[in-house]
Design a protein around this motif. Structure first.
Motif, short mmCIF file in Angstrom:
data_model
loop_
_atom_site.label_atom_id
_atom_site.label_comp_id
_atom_site.label_asym_id
_atom_site.label_seq_id
_atom_site.Cartn_x
_atom_site.Cartn_y
_atom_site.Cartn_z
N GLY A 160 -9.37 4.04 -4.59
CA GLY A 160 -8.42 4.23 -3.52
C GLY A 160 -8.47 3.16 -2.44
O GLY A 160 -7.61 3.13 -1.55
N TYR A 161 -9.47 2.29 -2.51
CA TYR A 161 -9.63 1.25 -1.50
C TYR A 161 -8.94 -0.06 -1.87
O TYR A 161 -8.80 -0.95 -1.03
CB TYR A 161 -11.12 1.00 -1.28
CG TYR A 161 -11.55 1.07 0.16
CD1 TYR A 161 -11.37 2.23 0.91
CD2 TYR A 161 -12.14 -0.01 0.79
CE1 TYR A 161 -11.75 2.31 2.23
CE2 TYR A 161 -12.54 0.05 2.12
CZ TYR A 161 -12.33 1.21 2.84
OH TYR A 161 -12.71 1.28 4.15
N VAL A 162 -8.52 -0.17 -3.12
CA VAL A 162 -8.03 -1.46 -3.62
C VAL A 162 -6.77 -1.92 -2.88
O VAL A 162 -6.72 -3.04 -2.36
CB VAL A 162 -7.76 -1.38 -5.14
CG1 VAL A 162 -7.13 -2.68 -5.62
CG2 VAL A 162 -9.06 -1.09 -5.89
N LYS A 163 -5.77 -1.07 -2.82
CA LYS A 163 -4.50 -1.48 -2.22
C LYS A 163 -4.64 -1.82 -0.74
O LYS A 163 -4.02 -2.77 -0.24
CB LYS A 163 -3.44 -0.40 -2.42
CG LYS A 163 -2.93 -0.29 -3.85
CD LYS A 163 -1.79 0.72 -3.95
CE LYS A 163 -1.23 0.77 -5.36
NZ LYS A 163 -0.11 1.75 -5.49
N ARG A 164 -5.44 -1.04 -0.02
CA ARG A 164 -5.55 -1.30 1.42
C ARG A 164 -6.29 -2.61 1.69
O ARG A 164 -5.95 -3.34 2.62
CB ARG A 164 -6.23 -0.12 2.12
CG ARG A 164 -7.69 0.06 1.87
CD ARG A 164 -8.24 1.34 2.47
NE ARG A 164 -7.73 2.51 1.77
CZ ARG A 164 -8.10 3.76 2.05
NH1 ARG A 164 -8.93 4.00 3.05
NH2 ARG A 164 -7.61 4.77 1.38
N ASP A 198 0.84 -1.19 0.00
CA ASP A 198 0.00 0.00 0.00
C ASP A 198 0.88 1.25 0.00
O ASP A 198 2.07 1.21 0.35
CB ASP A 198 -0.92 -0.01 1.23
CG ASP A 198 -2.10 0.95 1.08
OD1 ASP A 198 -2.22 1.58 0.03
OD2 ASP A 198 -2.90 1.03 2.03
N ASP A 199 0.29 2.37 -0.38
CA ASP A 199 1.04 3.63 -0.48
C ASP A 199 1.31 4.25 0.89
O ASP A 199 2.27 5.00 1.06
CB ASP A 199 0.28 4.64 -1.34
CG ASP A 199 0.08 4.14 -2.76
OD1 ASP A 199 0.99 3.47 -3.29
OD2 ASP A 199 -0.99 4.41 -3.34
N GLU A 200 0.46 3.96 1.86
CA GLU A 200 0.63 4.50 3.20
C GLU A 200 -0.07 3.58 4.19
O GLU A 200 -0.92 2.78 3.81
CB GLU A 200 0.07 5.92 3.31
CG GLU A 200 -1.42 6.02 2.99
CD GLU A 200 -1.95 7.43 3.11
OE1 GLU A 200 -1.81 8.00 4.21
OE2 GLU A 200 -2.49 7.96 2.12
N VAL A 232 -16.07 -6.95 -6.13
CA VAL A 232 -16.45 -6.08 -7.24
C VAL A 232 -16.89 -4.75 -6.65
O VAL A 232 -17.91 -4.67 -5.96
CB VAL A 232 -17.58 -6.72 -8.07
CG1 VAL A 232 -17.96 -5.79 -9.23
CG2 VAL A 232 -17.16 -8.09 -8.59
N PHE A 233 -16.09 -3.73 -6.89
CA PHE A 233 -16.35 -2.39 -6.35
C PHE A 233 -16.77 -1.44 -7.47
O PHE A 233 -16.47 -1.67 -8.64
CB PHE A 233 -15.10 -1.81 -5.68
CG PHE A 233 -14.69 -2.49 -4.40
CD1 PHE A 233 -15.54 -3.32 -3.72
CD2 PHE A 233 -13.41 -2.27 -3.88
CE1 PHE A 233 -15.15 -3.94 -2.53
CE2 PHE A 233 -13.01 -2.87 -2.69
CZ PHE A 233 -13.88 -3.71 -2.02
N GLY A 234 -17.41 -0.35 -7.07
CA GLY A 234 -17.68 0.72 -8.01
C GLY A 234 -16.41 1.51 -8.29
O GLY A 234 -15.42 1.43 -7.56
N ALA A 235 -16.45 2.28 -9.36
CA ALA A 235 -15.26 3.03 -9.78
C ALA A 235 -14.81 4.03 -8.72
O ALA A 235 -13.63 4.41 -8.67
CB ALA A 235 -15.55 3.76 -11.08
N ASP A 236 -15.72 4.44 -7.83
CA ASP A 236 -15.37 5.41 -6.79
C ASP A 236 -14.57 4.78 -5.65
O ASP A 236 -14.19 5.47 -4.70
CB ASP A 236 -16.63 6.08 -6.24
CG ASP A 236 -17.65 5.08 -5.69
OD1 ASP A 236 -17.58 3.89 -6.06
OD2 ASP A 236 -18.52 5.50 -4.91
N HIS A 237 -14.31 3.48 -5.72
CA HIS A 237 -13.55 2.79 -4.68
C HIS A 237 -12.11 2.51 -5.10
O HIS A 237 -11.44 1.68 -4.48
CB HIS A 237 -14.23 1.46 -4.32
CG HIS A 237 -15.44 1.63 -3.46
ND1 HIS A 237 -16.59 2.22 -3.91
CD2 HIS A 237 -15.69 1.28 -2.17
CE1 HIS A 237 -17.50 2.23 -2.94
NE2 HIS A 237 -16.98 1.67 -1.88
#
Length: 578
Positions: A358-362, A314-316, A351-356
């Motif tokens: 930023g949630y993928v890596k975490r 993850d980035d942070e 399966v997430f919406g496009a607005d998620h």
């Protein structure tokens, strides 16, 4: 039957022989050797990259390996020619008897195209997971259809699939819908109400308000919120989930499991998941770095419990619990995935919406930490769908109550059209759904084009039956009577089906199935149209029943494959077009 797998096995056997003979050195790995359809069909039926991927580790020229491999392959009766092209690609042409075997397999094997790729491994596919605040709208549709088709594809490929819906009923948005239902409840008692403070004015809540009145009478009328909110919250969630289930059913979707976020709170389940991470020294007390870019006016450093997600790509690092003890939004998501891992799944798909985005890596980091890296998580993002009609774009506003529901979409175009059209493009690419185009009866409308191919075959079957042609043993037809170049091209396209299934399942990309069906339908239509100019290609041959049976066997096999593919996509095959 998987012809591409069979020919790849032949290639590997020949490479093993070349190793035994000393032509190739010992210790070479063949995992990257592929057998695929050539990019240009005029080059042959199949192509292998064996010489290209083995040249460097073997210390040989690609063409030298390709020449030696070609000589070996020519010893197999299925191979008509093996030609070296370019720097070392090997193009193969197969004997016509091979295509006859494909037709027979499609006609006689109910599981033609299925795979043991999954080997019974347990996989959880979570999709839709919309907030229980009302009926599903078009913004949810693409992810719902994609997730459902992916689940069917994985099942077809040999996985043990669980379809799961995560009910987001743990946050404040459920309080908002409860207050909205309460307003409709007061309205049902004859009061005039005003929707303020972000409450939902949608007409879909009228029935819920009336149902609440039927259940509790006037017990909550003019009562303070602390009297009714908890009960109405549960009532409203149940009512909204009933609407969701109806919407899913209209799309042909049936979930195996509904998991409540609320069940994680006050039950120790979040605490258990965080404790697991603490036991692995992955939770620490610290302060996050300030956000990159322009600093928000209200940002200030604060100490809280953080998860070492950077240890897993993850980035942070991510906050899981605030200094006051309250859980962050991320904490219940960790607990939910900890539950999935604990249930023994071998792999997970979200399966997430496009607005998620930023949630993928975490989430990937959390699952890797919770499972010790043994359970892979693939997150698929479903991009938004824009709706067009009469050249104008529809707009949606859920709070205003003017959004377009799944039911609106299904009522206008039907389940089959909605599902197929939304599966023609890769899930993470933007998509425009034009109501006018998806109802056209033309090649530009892919669902019509595929359905028409299937219906055309059944039209031929009906005409053949009317003509008294025996169709009871098409698998036993003499396929040498249907072995012209265009007919073999159709059989060759059918032969790709098992490979398409495995490639699509490995990458979690059901759109590959839809695109393949369009190409297969194109071959059926092409053969039909050729028959208009060349009588020898017509499916019904005057006074030649054996030839008619062979040609009908060919297109009947194609319709079987189309039916299998449409089944994965959740689309009903058409036997006639109206």
């Amino acid at each position: 039957m998987n012809l591409f797998a069979d020919i790849r096995a032949l290639v590997i056997d020949c490479l093993t022989d070349l190793t035994t003979e000393g032509v190739l050195p010992d210790g070479l790995g063949f995992d990257n050797v592929t057998v695929e359809p050539p990019r240009d069909a005029s080059h042959g039926d199949m192509a292998t990259n064996a010489a290209m991927v083995l040249a460097k580790p073997a210390g040989s020229k690609p063409r030298d390996i390709a020449d030696a491999l070609a000589a070996k392959l020519m010893g197999d009766a299925r191979i008509v020619s093996a030609e070296v092209a370019g720097p070392g690609f090997l193009n193969l042409r197969l004997d016509a008897s091979v295509w006859a075997g494909v037709v027979k397999a499609a006609l006689t094997q109910p599981d033609f195209g299925t795979s043991d790729l999954g080997a019974g491994k347990k996989i959880n596919v979570e999709y839709v997971s919309a907030n229980p605040t009302g009926p599903l709208h078009v913004g949810h549709t693409r992810g719902a259809i994609f997730g459902d088709a992916l689940a069917s594809l994985l099942d077809y490929a040999g996985f043990d699939v669980t379809r799961e819906y995560y009910i987001n009923d743990g946050g404040g948005q459920v309080d908002v819908v409860a207050r909205s239902v309460y307003l409709r409840y007061l309205e049902a008692h004859g009061q005039e109400v005003t929707f303020e403070d972000g409450t939902y004015p949608g007409h879909y809540l009228i029935a819920a308000g009336e149902a609440l009145k039927d259940k509790v009478g006037d017990a909550y009328v003019d009562q303070p919120e602390d009297v009714w909110l908890a009960d109405v919250r549960v009532f409203a969630t149940d009512a909204m989930m009933d609407l969701v289930r109806e919407d899913l059913a209209s799309l042909g979707i049936k979930m195996d499991n509904f998991f409540s976020e609320k069940s994680l709170y006050g039950t120790g389940r979040i605490e258990e998941a965080i404790a697991d991470l603490k036991s692995k020294d992955l939770i620490y007390w610290g302060t996050l770095k300030p956000p990159k870019g322009k600093m928000p006016d209200d940002w200030q450093p604060r100490e809280q419990w953080l998860f070492k997600s950077t240890d897993f790509g993850d980035d942070e690092d991510r906050a899981v619990q605030k200094g006051d003890g309250a859980w962050t939004y991320f904490a219940p998501d960790i607990a939910y995935h900890f539950d999935k891992v604990s249930r023994g799944f071998d792999a997970l798909v979200d399966v997430f919406g496009a607005d998620h985005t930023g949630y993928v890596k975490r989430m990937k980091a959390a699952v890797a930490a919770l499972s010790g890296g043994t359970v892979p998580l693939d997150v698929k993002l479903a991009q938004i769908v824009r709706l067009f009609k009469d050249g104008s774009e529809f707009k949606m506003s859920k709070r205003a109550g003017t959004f377009i529901t799944v039911q609106d979409l299904v009522d206008q175009v039907g389940k089959d059209v909605a599902r197929f059209i939304m599966l023609m493009r890769k899930n993470d690419t933007p998509f425009d759904f034009d109501f006018d185009k998806v109802t056209e009866q033309s090649k530009d409308n892919p669902v019509f084009y595929v359905q028409y191919a299937h219906a055309r075959v059944h039209s031929v079957l009906r005409k053949a039956a009317d003509a008294g042609i025996d169709l009871s043993d098409l698998a036993g037809a003499d396929m040498s009577l249907a072995a012209t170049e265009p007919e073999n091209a159709l059989a060759a396209k059918m032969a790709e089906w098992p490979r398409v299934v495995e490639v699509a399942a490995r990458s979690n990309e059901p759109h590959r199935v839809a695109q393949y069906l369009y190409d297969l339908a194109s071959e059926v239509h092409s053969l039909w149209n050729r028959g208009n100019d060349d009588a020898s290609l017509r499916f019904l041959q005057d006074d030649n029943i054996p030839a008619s049976q062979a040609k009908i066997a060919l297109i009947r096999a194609a319709s079987v494959v189309i039916s299998h593919g449409l089944g994965i996509l959740g689309v009903t095959p058409a036997e006639e077009m109206r």
